[in-house]
Write a protein that holds these residues in place. Structure first.
Motif, mmCIF file in Angstrom:
data_model
loop_
_atom_site.group_PDB
_atom_site.id
_atom_site.type_symbol
_atom_site.label_atom_id
_atom_site.label_comp_id
_atom_site.label_asym_id
_atom_site.label_seq_id
_atom_site.Cartn_x
_atom_site.Cartn_y
_atom_site.Cartn_z
ATOM 1 N N MET A 32 0.813 -1.220 0.000
ATOM 2 C CA MET A 32 0.000 0.000 0.000
ATOM 3 C C MET A 32 0.848 1.273 0.000
ATOM 4 S SD MET A 32 -3.084 -0.779 -0.341
ATOM 5 C CE MET A 32 -3.082 -2.404 -1.028
ATOM 6 N N ASN A 33 2.006 1.243 0.621
ATOM 7 C CA ASN A 33 2.872 2.426 0.585
ATOM 8 C C ASN A 33 3.330 2.708 -0.847
ATOM 9 O OD1 ASN A 33 2.727 2.955 3.364
ATOM 10 N ND2 ASN A 33 4.355 1.481 3.780
ATOM 11 N N PHE A 35 1.668 1.788 -3.516
ATOM 12 C CA PHE A 35 0.460 2.222 -4.222
ATOM 13 C C PHE A 35 0.186 3.709 -3.973
ATOM 14 C CE2 PHE A 35 -2.012 -2.044 -4.719
ATOM 15 C CZ PHE A 35 -0.903 -2.627 -5.295
ATOM 16 N N GLN A 36 0.427 4.173 -2.748
ATOM 17 C CA GLN A 36 0.232 5.596 -2.454
ATOM 18 C C GLN A 36 1.171 6.456 -3.288
ATOM 19 O OE1 GLN A 36 0.668 5.690 1.817
ATOM 20 N NE2 GLN A 36 -1.532 5.454 2.129
ATOM 21 N N GLY A 39 -0.181 6.533 -6.772
ATOM 22 C CA GLY A 39 -1.326 7.432 -6.847
ATOM 23 C C GLY A 39 -0.909 8.890 -6.916
ATOM 24 N N LYS A 40 0.062 9.270 -6.089
ATOM 25 C CA LYS A 40 0.586 10.645 -6.117
ATOM 26 C C LYS A 40 1.187 10.974 -7.480
ATOM 27 C CE LYS A 40 1.897 10.676 -1.237
ATOM 28 N NZ LYS A 40 3.047 10.647 -0.313
ATOM 29 N N ALA A 63 -7.268 -2.283 -6.594
ATOM 30 C CA ALA A 63 -6.537 -1.714 -5.451
ATOM 31 C C ALA A 63 -5.758 -0.463 -5.845
ATOM 32 C CB ALA A 63 -5.608 -2.752 -4.835
ATOM 33 N N ILE A 64 -5.038 -0.514 -6.971
ATOM 34 C CA ILE A 64 -4.250 0.664 -7.347
ATOM 35 C C ILE A 64 -5.161 1.823 -7.746
ATOM 36 C CG2 ILE A 64 -2.085 -0.498 -7.883
ATOM 37 C CD1 ILE A 64 -2.813 -0.444 -10.828
ATOM 38 N N ILE A 67 -6.567 3.404 -4.433
ATOM 39 C CA ILE A 67 -5.590 4.267 -3.766
ATOM 40 C C ILE A 67 -5.405 5.560 -4.559
ATOM 41 C CG2 ILE A 67 -3.175 4.485 -3.063
ATOM 42 C CD1 ILE A 67 -4.776 2.620 -1.232
ATOM 43 N N GLN A 70 -7.954 8.490 -4.130
ATOM 44 C CA GLN A 70 -7.841 9.375 -2.971
ATOM 45 C C GLN A 70 -7.176 10.696 -3.351
ATOM 46 O OE1 GLN A 70 -5.829 7.330 0.203
ATOM 47 N NE2 GLN A 70 -7.113 5.528 -0.003
ATOM 48 N N TYR A 71 -6.260 10.647 -4.300
ATOM 49 C CA TYR A 71 -5.541 11.852 -4.708
ATOM 50 C C TYR A 71 -6.340 12.681 -5.711
ATOM 51 C CZ TYR A 71 -1.959 9.529 -2.138
ATOM 52 O OH TYR A 71 -1.286 8.914 -1.111
#
Length: 191
Positions: A32-33, A35-36, A39-40, A63-64, A67, A70-71
């Motif tokens: 997940m880190n 993936f974040q 996303g950024k 999942a990707i 994440i 969110q951005y």
């Protein structure tokens, strides 16, 4: 994206048939880190686009895309590979051939989730031959929505999918492009 390239070099495995196995961080067990950070990066790459929906396909893209959403602060819609009793009403439908599974899927999205007012970012984990993306583009076109961009985690640059999509004029951004996997040696394209 150097972070993703380094992770592929560290934990990816090349298998016969041009298969790049990244199931320990991307599409079975998920980091997940990472993936974040992906996303950024997509948010930076598509910051100038009026995106109000993200579209992906089950299962590995969910999942990707979630994440990344969110951005963008937008909902995710995922194309289903099977009709179910939970989907009511009209659907957009297309056929997609899976490179990995060597199978053709009937893929559907409920018409209530994508329409002409939508500006869609398509996100998926892999791009090889482009079949999945062409199917998702078909669904967006059926809906009258606009494809604002396409975000891919890993593109196999030695296969024709990226060229096909770019030649059609779509804004395709891949975070890592593998140009070669010869003798288990991964070569990435400079971006």
């Amino acid at each position: 994206m150097k972070l993703l390239e380094e992770r592929i070099k560290k934990d990816g495995t090349v298998r016969d048939g041009n298969v790049l196995k990244v199931d320990n961080f991307l599409n079975h067990q998920m980091d997940m880190n990472l993936f974040q950070e992906m996303g950024k990066e997509w948010k930076k790459l598509f910051a100038d686009k009026p995106i109000n929906k993200i579209l992906t396909i089950e299962a590995s893209g969910i999942a990707i895309a979630a994440i990344a959403s969110q951005y963008f602060d937008v909902p995710v819609v995922f194309a289903k590979k099977a009709q179910s009793i939970n989907i009511e009403g009209d659907v957009y439908q297309t056929k997609i051939e899976s490179f990995t599974h060597k199978r053709i899927y009937d893929v559907i999205v409920s018409k209530k989730f994508i329409g002409p007012e939508d500006h869609v970012l398509i996100i998926d984990d892999f791009l090889a031959n482009g079949c999945a993306l062409l199917g998702l583009i078909d669904i967006v076109e059926q809906s009258g929505a606009t494809v604002e961009g396409i975000g891919i985690a890993i593109e196999k640059g030695f296969q024709q999918g990226g060229k096909i999509i770019r030649d059609k004029g779509y804004d395709l951004k891949s975070l890592a492009i593998v140009d070669s996997m010869d003798n288990n040696e991964l070569v990435f394209r400079e971006q």
